[in-house]
Motif scaffolding. Sequence first.
Motif, PDB file in Angstrom:
ATOM      1  N   LEU A 118      17.182  12.270  -7.710  1.00 24.88           N
ATOM      2  CA  LEU A 118      18.048  12.779  -6.585  1.00 24.88           C
ATOM      3  C   LEU A 118      18.591  11.844  -5.853  1.00 24.88           C
ATOM      4  O   LEU A 118      18.186  10.806  -5.311  1.00 24.88           O
ATOM      5  CB  LEU A 118      17.158  13.837  -5.860  1.00 24.88           C
ATOM      6  N   PHE A 119      19.906  12.090  -5.558  1.00 22.99           N
ATOM      7  CA  PHE A 119      20.902  10.958  -4.658  1.00 22.99           C
ATOM      8  C   PHE A 119      21.237  11.886  -3.492  1.00 22.99           C
ATOM      9  O   PHE A 119      22.171  12.685  -3.846  1.00 22.99           O
ATOM     10  CB  PHE A 119      21.993  10.476  -5.656  1.00 22.99           C
ATOM     11  N   ARG A 120      20.498  11.558  -2.560  1.00 22.29           N
ATOM     12  CA  ARG A 120      21.081  12.608  -1.384  1.00 22.29           C
ATOM     13  C   ARG A 120      21.323  11.656  -0.219  1.00 22.29           C
ATOM     14  O   ARG A 120      20.392  10.725   0.178  1.00 22.29           O
ATOM     15  CB  ARG A 120      20.078  13.648  -1.054  1.00 22.29           C
ATOM     16  N   TYR A 182      22.312  14.923  -8.968  1.00 27.55           N
ATOM     17  CA  TYR A 182      21.087  14.681  -9.725  1.00 27.55           C
ATOM     18  C   TYR A 182      21.616  13.956 -10.901  1.00 27.55           C
ATOM     19  O   TYR A 182      22.555  13.998 -11.467  1.00 27.55           O
ATOM     20  CB  TYR A 182      20.440  16.053  -9.945  1.00 27.55           C
ATOM     21  N   LEU A 183      20.493  13.048 -11.249  1.00 25.49           N
ATOM     22  CA  LEU A 183      20.959  12.122 -12.467  1.00 25.49           C
ATOM     23  C   LEU A 183      19.778  12.228 -13.481  1.00 25.49           C
ATOM     24  O   LEU A 183      18.704  11.941 -13.082  1.00 25.49           O
ATOM     25  CB  LEU A 183      21.010  10.428 -11.867  1.00 25.49           C
ATOM     26  N   LEU A 184      20.053  12.549 -14.624  1.00 22.52           N
ATOM     27  CA  LEU A 184      18.923  12.874 -15.581  1.00 22.52           C
ATOM     28  C   LEU A 184      19.471  11.838 -16.736  1.00 22.52           C
ATOM     29  O   LEU A 184      20.633  11.432 -17.001  1.00 22.52           O
ATOM     30  CB  LEU A 184      19.215  14.073 -16.372  1.00 22.52           C
ATOM     31  N   VAL A 230      22.976   9.532 -20.108  1.00 22.42           N
ATOM     32  CA  VAL A 230      23.060   9.860 -18.763  1.00 22.42           C
ATOM     33  C   VAL A 230      23.790  11.190 -18.531  1.00 22.42           C
ATOM     34  O   VAL A 230      24.922  11.473 -18.940  1.00 22.42           O
ATOM     35  CB  VAL A 230      23.848   8.558 -18.032  1.00 22.42           C
ATOM     36  N   VAL A 231      23.301  12.084 -17.585  1.00 22.24           N
ATOM     37  CA  VAL A 231      23.738  13.249 -17.315  1.00 22.24           C
ATOM     38  C   VAL A 231      23.795  13.384 -15.812  1.00 22.24           C
ATOM     39  O   VAL A 231      22.646  13.262 -14.943  1.00 22.24           O
ATOM     40  CB  VAL A 231      23.117  14.654 -17.773  1.00 22.24           C
ATOM     41  N   VAL A 232      24.944  13.595 -15.206  1.00 24.02           N
ATOM     42  CA  VAL A 232      24.991  13.618 -13.694  1.00 24.02           C
ATOM     43  C   VAL A 232      25.498  15.280 -13.190  1.00 24.02           C
ATOM     44  O   VAL A 232      26.463  15.655 -13.596  1.00 24.02           O
ATOM     45  CB  VAL A 232      26.321  12.594 -13.072  1.00 24.02           C
ATOM     46  N   VAL A 233      24.762  15.595 -12.506  1.00 26.64           N
ATOM     47  CA  VAL A 233      24.941  17.044 -12.014  1.00 26.64           C
ATOM     48  C   VAL A 233      25.231  17.013 -10.312  1.00 26.64           C
ATOM     49  O   VAL A 233      24.480  16.725  -9.480  1.00 26.64           O
ATOM     50  CB  VAL A 233      23.722  18.082 -12.119  1.00 26.64           C
TER      51      VAL A 233
END
Length: 256
Positions: A118-120, A182-184, A230-233
Motif C-alpha cells: 500500500l502506498f499512502r 496498491y502495488l501487486l 507489476v500491477v498498480v491499482v
Amino acid sequence: MTSLRYGSSSDTGRVRANNQDSMLEEGTLFAVADGMGGHTGGEVASSVAVQALREYREEGLTRAVKLANRAVWARADDEPGLRGMGTTMTALSLVPAGTDDDGDVLLIANVGDSRTYLFRDGELTQVTQDHSLVEDLVREGQITEAEARIHPQRNILTRVLGNEPDVEVDEFPVIPVAGDRYLLCSDGLFNELEDDRIAAVLRRIADPGEAARELVRLANEGGGRDNITVVVVDVVDDDDASARASAVLAANGVPS
Ligand code: MG
C-alpha cells in the motif's frame, strides 16, 4: 461506487528464457502469480491459478484462491511432466462491505512470496507477509532484509499453490481511501529494487500503467535476474465509502 484506475506491466527480465509470471487485471479483481517447476510447469501453474481465480471469483476471494490451489494441484497430479509445479498468488478484490449503502472494502489474499504493498501519504507499506524461508529468518532476527534479498536460498517458499490439495490463505481487509495506490508484484521487482526506490516511482508517476512500466524498466536496469510483474491499482474515488465501510466492518466483521 468506489472507482479504481489501474495499469500493469510484465517482462521476462534479462536472464530467464521465458516468463513464468501471470497476472490478472479485471475491473475489480487483480492478481499476480509467480510459477515454478520444470521447464513449462511454472508457466502452466501461474496461468491455471489466475484462470481459476477469475472463474471462481463469485465464491469470495479466499475461497477462489483455495479453488485455484486445487486446480493447479489437480493439473500437476494429472500430467507427469507437470508434477511438482506450483505458484505464488497475491490478489486484490473490491467487494461490497455489506448492503448497497455500506460502501466497499478491498480484500487482499496471499500465498507465497509475491507481494501487495500500500502506498499512502507518500509511504510504502507491505500489506502481505511472505511465506518464505528468508522471511522466517528475518522474523527470527537471524538475517536482515538486505541480506534476505541476496540470500542463496531466497527462492525457497514455505507455502505455495499446487503442492497440496488444500492450502491456508492469508487475507487482509482494507478500507479503500481516495489517493491510495496498491502495488501487486512478483519477487523479480523487489529483489532488484529497494522499497524507497519503488516509493519514489509511485510518488513521481501518476498514471498507473506508466508507473508499472517504469518499475519494470528499473528492475531490468538493476539486473533483471527474474521475471518481473507489476500491477498498480489506484483508488480514484471512494465516494465517502471509507467512513461507511468502517462502520459496517466494525459492526459485522469482514465479508467472506
Ligand atoms: Mg519470481
